[in-house]
Design a protein around this motif. Structure first.
Motif, PDB file in Angstrom:
ATOM      1  N   ALA A 112      -3.117  12.436   5.128  1.00  0.00           N
ATOM      2  CA  ALA A 112      -3.669  11.472   6.079  1.00  0.00           C
ATOM      3  C   ALA A 112      -4.293  10.283   5.353  1.00  0.00           C
ATOM      4  O   ALA A 112      -4.115   9.130   5.773  1.00  0.00           O
ATOM      5  CB  ALA A 112      -4.698  12.158   6.981  1.00  0.00           C
ATOM      6  N   ALA A 113      -5.011  10.535   4.263  1.00  0.00           N
ATOM      7  CA  ALA A 113      -5.629   9.439   3.502  1.00  0.00           C
ATOM      8  C   ALA A 113      -4.566   8.506   2.926  1.00  0.00           C
ATOM      9  O   ALA A 113      -4.702   7.280   2.974  1.00  0.00           O
ATOM     10  CB  ALA A 113      -6.511   9.997   2.386  1.00  0.00           C
ATOM     11  N   ARG A 114      -3.504   9.100   2.388  1.00  0.00           N
ATOM     12  CA  ARG A 114      -2.422   8.287   1.832  1.00  0.00           C
ATOM     13  C   ARG A 114      -1.752   7.448   2.921  1.00  0.00           C
ATOM     14  O   ARG A 114      -1.480   6.264   2.736  1.00  0.00           O
ATOM     15  CB  ARG A 114      -1.391   9.180   1.129  1.00  0.00           C
ATOM     16  CG  ARG A 114      -0.279   8.375   0.444  1.00  0.00           C
ATOM     17  CD  ARG A 114       0.833   9.241  -0.140  1.00  0.00           C
ATOM     18  NE  ARG A 114       1.557   9.918   0.923  1.00  0.00           N
ATOM     19  CZ  ARG A 114       1.561  11.245   1.121  1.00  0.00           C
ATOM     20  NH1 ARG A 114       0.889  12.049   0.332  1.00  0.00           N
ATOM     21  NH2 ARG A 114       2.252  11.780   2.105  1.00  0.00           N
ATOM     22  N   GLN A 115      -1.509   8.063   4.083  1.00  0.00           N
ATOM     23  CA  GLN A 115      -0.852   7.331   5.170  1.00  0.00           C
ATOM     24  C   GLN A 115      -1.730   6.202   5.696  1.00  0.00           C
ATOM     25  O   GLN A 115      -1.243   5.103   5.957  1.00  0.00           O
ATOM     26  CB  GLN A 115      -0.474   8.303   6.290  1.00  0.00           C
ATOM     27  CG  GLN A 115       0.662   9.215   5.897  1.00  0.00           C
ATOM     28  CD  GLN A 115       0.941  10.302   6.919  1.00  0.00           C
ATOM     29  OE1 GLN A 115       0.148  10.545   7.818  1.00  0.00           O
ATOM     30  NE2 GLN A 115       2.075  10.971   6.767  1.00  0.00           N
ATOM     31  N   VAL A 116      -3.014   6.448   5.833  1.00  0.00           N
ATOM     32  CA  VAL A 116      -3.922   5.384   6.281  1.00  0.00           C
ATOM     33  C   VAL A 116      -3.910   4.247   5.261  1.00  0.00           C
ATOM     34  O   VAL A 116      -3.809   3.072   5.623  1.00  0.00           O
ATOM     35  CB  VAL A 116      -5.358   5.924   6.491  1.00  0.00           C
ATOM     36  CG1 VAL A 116      -6.365   4.785   6.616  1.00  0.00           C
ATOM     37  CG2 VAL A 116      -5.411   6.811   7.722  1.00  0.00           C
ATOM     38  N   ARG A 117      -4.004   4.606   3.988  1.00  0.00           N
ATOM     39  CA  ARG A 117      -4.067   3.594   2.924  1.00  0.00           C
ATOM     40  C   ARG A 117      -2.787   2.784   2.826  1.00  0.00           C
ATOM     41  O   ARG A 117      -2.820   1.559   2.738  1.00  0.00           O
ATOM     42  CB  ARG A 117      -4.362   4.280   1.586  1.00  0.00           C
ATOM     43  CG  ARG A 117      -4.435   3.336   0.394  1.00  0.00           C
ATOM     44  CD  ARG A 117      -4.818   4.063  -0.881  1.00  0.00           C
ATOM     45  NE  ARG A 117      -3.971   5.195  -1.207  1.00  0.00           N
ATOM     46  CZ  ARG A 117      -2.795   5.102  -1.817  1.00  0.00           C
ATOM     47  NH1 ARG A 117      -2.315   3.924  -2.150  1.00  0.00           N
ATOM     48  NH2 ARG A 117      -2.093   6.185  -2.099  1.00  0.00           N
ATOM     49  N   GLU A 118      -1.639   3.453   2.860  1.00  0.00           N
ATOM     50  CA  GLU A 118      -0.384   2.749   2.620  1.00  0.00           C
ATOM     51  C   GLU A 118       0.272   2.182   3.875  1.00  0.00           C
ATOM     52  O   GLU A 118       0.975   1.185   3.792  1.00  0.00           O
ATOM     53  CB  GLU A 118       0.594   3.670   1.894  1.00  0.00           C
ATOM     54  CG  GLU A 118       0.150   3.976   0.480  1.00  0.00           C
ATOM     55  CD  GLU A 118       1.228   4.640  -0.354  1.00  0.00           C
ATOM     56  OE1 GLU A 118       2.343   4.859   0.164  1.00  0.00           O
ATOM     57  OE2 GLU A 118       0.944   4.944  -1.526  1.00  0.00           O
ATOM     58  N   VAL A 119       0.055   2.828   5.011  1.00  0.00           N
ATOM     59  CA  VAL A 119       0.768   2.415   6.219  1.00  0.00           C
ATOM     60  C   VAL A 119      -0.122   1.599   7.160  1.00  0.00           C
ATOM     61  O   VAL A 119       0.282   0.538   7.636  1.00  0.00           O
ATOM     62  CB  VAL A 119       1.337   3.660   6.965  1.00  0.00           C
ATOM     63  CG1 VAL A 119       2.027   3.243   8.251  1.00  0.00           C
ATOM     64  CG2 VAL A 119       2.282   4.433   6.059  1.00  0.00           C
TER      65      VAL A 119
END
Length: 180
Positions: A112-119
């Motif tokens: 979730a953190a990666r998706q928030v950051r990148e997307v």
């Protein structure tokens, strides 16, 4: 001297991005450590449970075969009971399941953190990005309260797994290669 609004917003967005990266890294290490604990508890469960079962079976068979085997059967039964008592006290099966659940919860936070950051972060208003960061931080903090603290062996094995590429996706390798 005050910064222009655009510069302040860019600084805040970068700070949120950096914090999401920290959260993602923290969750990655926590997940790997919990997976290592899962393996350790599985080993304890097997190393105590199998001998207990085998000794119980052998002692039962020995007792049934002849009356002269009652002393060895009794010793085997006591050993089996000892293994079973340790297994019950340690509760390795429950700890194994608890560590696996914690590891998967940390993986969810990491993803979730990666998706928030990148997307999402590039297009979200700052308030929305800040709320997402706060929610993910709260999830991680809540998980930290219930997860078993890792031992030194789990920490070292998790670190070795991550350093050897155990958390690297093929798409990330391709992106890193094309950016060079």
């Amino acid at each position: 001297m005050e910064e222009p609004d655009g510069l302040s917003e860019a600084r805040r967005r970068k700070a949120i991005e950096d914090e999401l990266k920290r959260l993602e890294e923290s969750a990655m290490y926590s997940a790997q450590m919990q997976f290592e604990l899962t393996k350790q508890w599985r080993g304890v469960n097997l190393s105590l449970g199998l001998p207990a079962a085998v000794l119980a079976a052998v002692s039962g068979a020995t007792a049934l075969v002849s009356t002269t085997g009652r002393i060895p059967a009794g010793i085997l039964a006591l050993a089996s009971a000892g293994f079973g008592a340790i297994l019950t006290t340690v509760n390795a099966s429950h700890r194994m399941n608890q560590a696996a659940a914690a590891a998967n919860a940390y993986l969810e936070i990491q993803t979730a953190a990666r998706q928030v950051r990148e997307v999402d972060l590039p297009d979200w208003p700052l308030d929305e990005a800040r709320n997402a960061l706060a929610e993910l931080t709260a999830r991680r903090d809540e998980q930290n309260k219930t997860a078993e603290p890792p031992n030194q062996r789990a920490y070292k094995r998790a670190q070795a797994n991550i350093n050897s590429g155990g958390q690297t996706y093929t798409v990330d390798e391709a992106t890193t290669t094309t950016e060079r």
